[in-house]
Design a protein around this motif. Sequence first.
Motif, PDB file in Angstrom:
ATOM      1  N   LEU A  15       0.839  -1.205   0.000  1.00 22.12           N
ATOM      2  CA  LEU A  15       0.000   0.000   0.000  1.00 22.12           C
ATOM      3  C   LEU A  15       0.871   1.250   0.000  1.00 22.12           C
ATOM      4  CD1 LEU A  15      -2.765  -1.097   2.534  1.00 22.12           C
ATOM      5  CD2 LEU A  15      -2.946  -0.967   0.041  1.00 22.12           C
ATOM      6  N   ALA A  16       1.980   1.211   0.721  1.00 21.60           N
ATOM      7  CA  ALA A  16       2.876   2.367   0.765  1.00 21.60           C
ATOM      8  C   ALA A  16       3.451   2.654  -0.614  1.00 21.60           C
ATOM      9  CB  ALA A  16       3.996   2.130   1.772  1.00 21.60           C
ATOM     10  N   LEU A  17       3.734   1.607  -1.395  1.00 19.97           N
ATOM     11  CA  LEU A  17       4.273   1.806  -2.740  1.00 19.97           C
ATOM     12  C   LEU A  17       3.248   2.453  -3.669  1.00 19.97           C
ATOM     13  CD1 LEU A  17       6.229  -1.517  -3.284  1.00 19.97           C
ATOM     14  CD2 LEU A  17       7.177   0.752  -2.863  1.00 19.97           C
ATOM     15  N   ALA A  18       1.964   2.253  -3.401  1.00 15.19           N
ATOM     16  CA  ALA A  18       0.927   2.778  -4.270  1.00 15.19           C
ATOM     17  C   ALA A  18       0.605   4.243  -3.971  1.00 15.19           C
ATOM     18  CB  ALA A  18      -0.338   1.936  -4.130  1.00 15.19           C
ATOM     19  N   ASP A  19       1.026   4.739  -2.816  1.00 15.07           N
ATOM     20  CA  ASP A  19       0.714   6.114  -2.440  1.00 15.07           C
ATOM     21  C   ASP A  19       1.343   7.118  -3.402  1.00 15.07           C
ATOM     22  OD1 ASP A  19      -0.714   5.292  -0.278  1.00 15.07           O
ATOM     23  OD2 ASP A  19       0.850   5.718   1.202  1.00 15.07           O
ATOM     24  N   ASP A  20       0.644   8.216  -3.578  1.00 16.46           N
ATOM     25  CA  ASP A  20       1.207   9.307  -4.363  1.00 16.46           C
ATOM     26  C   ASP A  20       2.280   9.989  -3.534  1.00 16.46           C
ATOM     27  OD1 ASP A  20      -0.655   8.645  -6.233  1.00 16.46           O
ATOM     28  OD2 ASP A  20      -1.916  10.405  -5.939  1.00 16.46           O
ATOM     29  N   VAL A  21       3.456  10.151  -4.116  1.00 19.89           N
ATOM     30  CA  VAL A  21       4.537  10.818  -3.410  1.00 19.89           C
ATOM     31  C   VAL A  21       4.836  12.186  -4.010  1.00 19.89           C
ATOM     32  CG1 VAL A  21       5.604   8.679  -2.611  1.00 19.89           C
ATOM     33  CG2 VAL A  21       6.334   9.676  -4.757  1.00 19.89           C
ATOM     34  N   LEU A  22       4.272  12.463  -5.185  1.00 22.98           N
ATOM     35  CA  LEU A  22       4.497  13.762  -5.827  1.00 22.98           C
ATOM     36  C   LEU A  22       3.214  14.571  -5.837  1.00 22.98           C
ATOM     37  CD1 LEU A  22       6.595  12.781  -8.963  1.00 22.98           C
ATOM     38  CD2 LEU A  22       7.412  13.627  -6.766  1.00 22.98           C
ATOM     39  N   PRO A  23       3.319  15.877  -5.609  1.00 19.49           N
ATOM     40  CA  PRO A  23       2.124  16.718  -5.702  1.00 19.49           C
ATOM     41  C   PRO A  23       1.664  16.795  -7.164  1.00 19.49           C
ATOM     42  CG  PRO A  23       4.086  18.047  -5.243  1.00 19.49           C
ATOM     43  CD  PRO A  23       4.504  16.618  -5.213  1.00 19.49           C
ATOM     44  N   GLY A  24       0.371  17.015  -7.347  1.00 17.43           N
ATOM     45  CA  GLY A  24      -0.219  17.036  -8.681  1.00 17.43           C
ATOM     46  C   GLY A  24       0.416  18.012  -9.652  1.00 17.43           C
ATOM     47  N   HIS A  25       0.951  19.127  -9.161  1.00 20.47           N
ATOM     48  CA  HIS A  25       1.523  20.117 -10.083  1.00 20.47           C
ATOM     49  C   HIS A  25       2.860  19.670 -10.682  1.00 20.47           C
ATOM     50  CE1 HIS A  25       3.348  21.355  -6.202  1.00 20.47           C
ATOM     51  NE2 HIS A  25       4.363  21.800  -6.953  1.00 20.47           N
ATOM     52  N   LEU A  26       3.430  18.558 -10.184  1.00 23.90           N
ATOM     53  CA  LEU A  26       4.669  18.041 -10.751  1.00 23.90           C
ATOM     54  C   LEU A  26       4.444  16.820 -11.654  1.00 23.90           C
ATOM     55  CD1 LEU A  26       7.025  18.292  -7.643  1.00 23.90           C
ATOM     56  CD2 LEU A  26       6.908  19.828  -9.617  1.00 23.90           C
ATOM     57  N   VAL A  27       3.277  16.212 -11.546  1.00 21.28           N
ATOM     58  CA  VAL A  27       2.956  15.011 -12.315  1.00 21.28           C
ATOM     59  C   VAL A  27       2.635  15.379 -13.753  1.00 21.28           C
ATOM     60  CG1 VAL A  27       1.287  13.112 -12.498  1.00 21.28           C
ATOM     61  CG2 VAL A  27       2.104  13.839 -10.255  1.00 21.28           C
ATOM     62  N   GLY A  28       3.046  14.525 -14.682  1.00 19.10           N
ATOM     63  CA  GLY A  28       2.699  14.727 -16.087  1.00 19.10           C
ATOM     64  C   GLY A  28       3.905  14.699 -16.988  1.00 19.10           C
ATOM     65  N   VAL A  29       3.774  15.375 -18.128  1.00 22.30           N
ATOM     66  CA  VAL A  29       4.832  15.382 -19.138  1.00 22.30           C
ATOM     67  C   VAL A  29       5.428  16.769 -19.236  1.00 22.30           C
ATOM     68  CG1 VAL A  29       5.372  14.939 -21.564  1.00 22.30           C
ATOM     69  CG2 VAL A  29       3.595  13.590 -20.420  1.00 22.30           C
ATOM     70  N   TRP A  30       6.756  16.819 -19.205  1.00 24.49           N
ATOM     71  CA  TRP A  30       7.519  18.061 -19.292  1.00 24.49           C
ATOM     72  C   TRP A  30       8.484  17.928 -20.457  1.00 24.49           C
ATOM     73  CZ3 TRP A  30       6.516  21.825 -15.590  1.00 24.49           C
ATOM     74  CH2 TRP A  30       5.750  21.413 -14.505  1.00 24.49           C
ATOM     75  N   GLY A  31       8.735  18.997 -21.185  1.00 22.50           N
ATOM     76  CA  GLY A  31       9.675  18.906 -22.292  1.00 22.50           C
ATOM     77  C   GLY A  31      10.258  20.244 -22.693  1.00 22.50           C
ATOM     78  N   THR A  32      11.410  20.185 -23.352  1.00 25.81           N
ATOM     79  CA  THR A  32      12.051  21.396 -23.863  1.00 25.81           C
ATOM     80  C   THR A  32      11.378  21.860 -25.154  1.00 25.81           C
ATOM     81  OG1 THR A  32      13.702  20.005 -24.961  1.00 25.81           O
ATOM     82  CG2 THR A  32      14.306  20.940 -22.824  1.00 25.81           C
ATOM     83  N   ALA A  33      10.609  20.982 -25.780  1.00 23.84           N
ATOM     84  CA  ALA A  33       9.866  21.304 -27.001  1.00 23.84           C
ATOM     85  C   ALA A  33       8.642  20.392 -27.051  1.00 23.84           C
ATOM     86  CB  ALA A  33      10.746  21.112 -28.236  1.00 23.84           C
ATOM     87  N   GLU A  34       7.893  20.462 -28.162  1.00 21.93           N
ATOM     88  CA  GLU A  34       6.679  19.651 -28.263  1.00 21.93           C
ATOM     89  C   GLU A  34       6.963  18.170 -28.455  1.00 21.93           C
ATOM     90  OE1 GLU A  34       7.574  21.443 -32.283  1.00 21.93           O
ATOM     91  OE2 GLU A  34       7.361  22.262 -30.273  1.00 21.93           O
ATOM     92  N   SER A  35       8.197  17.795 -28.818  1.00 16.82           N
ATOM     93  CA  SER A  35       8.592  16.391 -28.912  1.00 16.82           C
ATOM     94  C   SER A  35      10.112  16.295 -28.915  1.00 16.82           C
ATOM     95  CB  SER A  35       8.033  15.744 -30.187  1.00 16.82           C
ATOM     96  OG  SER A  35       8.843  16.055 -31.306  1.00 16.82           O
ATOM     97  N   LEU A  36      10.611  15.087 -28.836  1.00 20.13           N
ATOM     98  CA  LEU A  36      12.056  14.865 -28.889  1.00 20.13           C
ATOM     99  C   LEU A  36      12.616  15.115 -30.282  1.00 20.13           C
ATOM    100  CD1 LEU A  36      12.365  11.651 -26.684  1.00 20.13           C
ATOM    101  CD2 LEU A  36      13.119  13.961 -26.100  1.00 20.13           C
ATOM    102  N   TYR A  37      11.736  15.247 -31.282  1.00 22.82           N
ATOM    103  CA  TYR A  37      12.165  15.438 -32.671  1.00 22.82           C
ATOM    104  C   TYR A  37      11.974  16.869 -33.165  1.00 22.82           C
ATOM    105  CZ  TYR A  37      12.374  10.414 -32.611  1.00 22.82           C
ATOM    106  OH  TYR A  37      12.699   9.124 -32.281  1.00 22.82           O
ATOM    107  N   ALA A  38      11.607  17.782 -32.302  1.00 16.19           N
ATOM    108  CA  ALA A  38      11.324  19.166 -32.697  1.00 16.19           C
ATOM    109  C   ALA A  38      12.599  19.990 -32.813  1.00 16.19           C
ATOM    110  CB  ALA A  38      10.383  19.818 -31.683  1.00 16.19           C
ATOM    111  N   GLY A  39      12.572  20.945 -33.728  1.00 19.04           N
ATOM    112  CA  GLY A  39      13.640  21.928 -33.831  1.00 19.04           C
ATOM    113  C   GLY A  39      14.956  21.400 -34.351  1.00 19.04           C
ATOM    114  N   THR A  40      15.976  22.218 -34.192  1.00 20.21           N
ATOM    115  CA  THR A  40      17.311  21.883 -34.706  1.00 20.21           C
ATOM    116  C   THR A  40      18.331  21.686 -33.587  1.00 20.21           C
ATOM    117  OG1 THR A  40      17.826  24.233 -34.907  1.00 20.21           O
ATOM    118  CG2 THR A  40      16.923  23.145 -36.866  1.00 20.21           C
ATOM    119  N   THR A  41      17.852  21.568 -32.358  1.00 16.88           N
ATOM    120  CA  THR A  41      18.743  21.352 -31.224  1.00 16.88           C
ATOM    121  C   THR A  41      18.350  20.068 -30.492  1.00 16.88           C
ATOM    122  OG1 THR A  41      17.333  22.649 -29.753  1.00 16.88           O
ATOM    123  CG2 THR A  41      19.108  23.833 -30.880  1.00 16.88           C
TER     124      THR A  41
END
Length: 174
Positions: A15-41
């Motif tokens: 049960l302890a492993l199933a608990d949420d350990v991160l607040p909701g504002h940190l959960v999800g997808v983060w990126g430097t661009a819209e995908s790993l294939y975007a842009g020239t960098t």
Amino acid sequence: MKSLLLALAAACPLLALADDVLPGHLVGVWGTAESLYAGTTAQSELHLLANGTGIMAGSSPPAISIADPGKINPNMRAVVGFPVRATSDGDRLSLQPAMPPERNSPTPEEARFVCRYDGGGPTLTCSVKGRPEIVMKRRSDSVEEKTAEMIRDALIQVSAYAGKASVLRPQPAR
């Protein structure tokens, strides 16, 4: 009665492993661009689940044609990723690669990513010892189920490898 107490005691760690350990504002997808294939960098991406597990991925800049140096192929990139375990302390996020220890691998402190959350963007500004900072914008407040399954599978494989490291360690090339 004893068997019921024993069953409850055995279930507590699960049960302890199933608990949420991160607040909701940190959960999800983060990126430097819209995908790993975007842009020239080079690009970076982070997929985080509420239970503190995730995947960090990065791509190289796109390939440049040898025959025509002005021609770039944005779909030809080296892409690498690794599972992470995350913890938070306020607006500070700590990402530790979840990899089995190897003889020449960096220490946990050298491999740890430290990220600062800024709700104004929202953005995560992440750094790891000896590398430039990475600024990622939030792309989604949830992780796709297919990606969440990939995260779970990767962590199972890492755990299996770590448990049998002496058996599964690859032999050096001759």
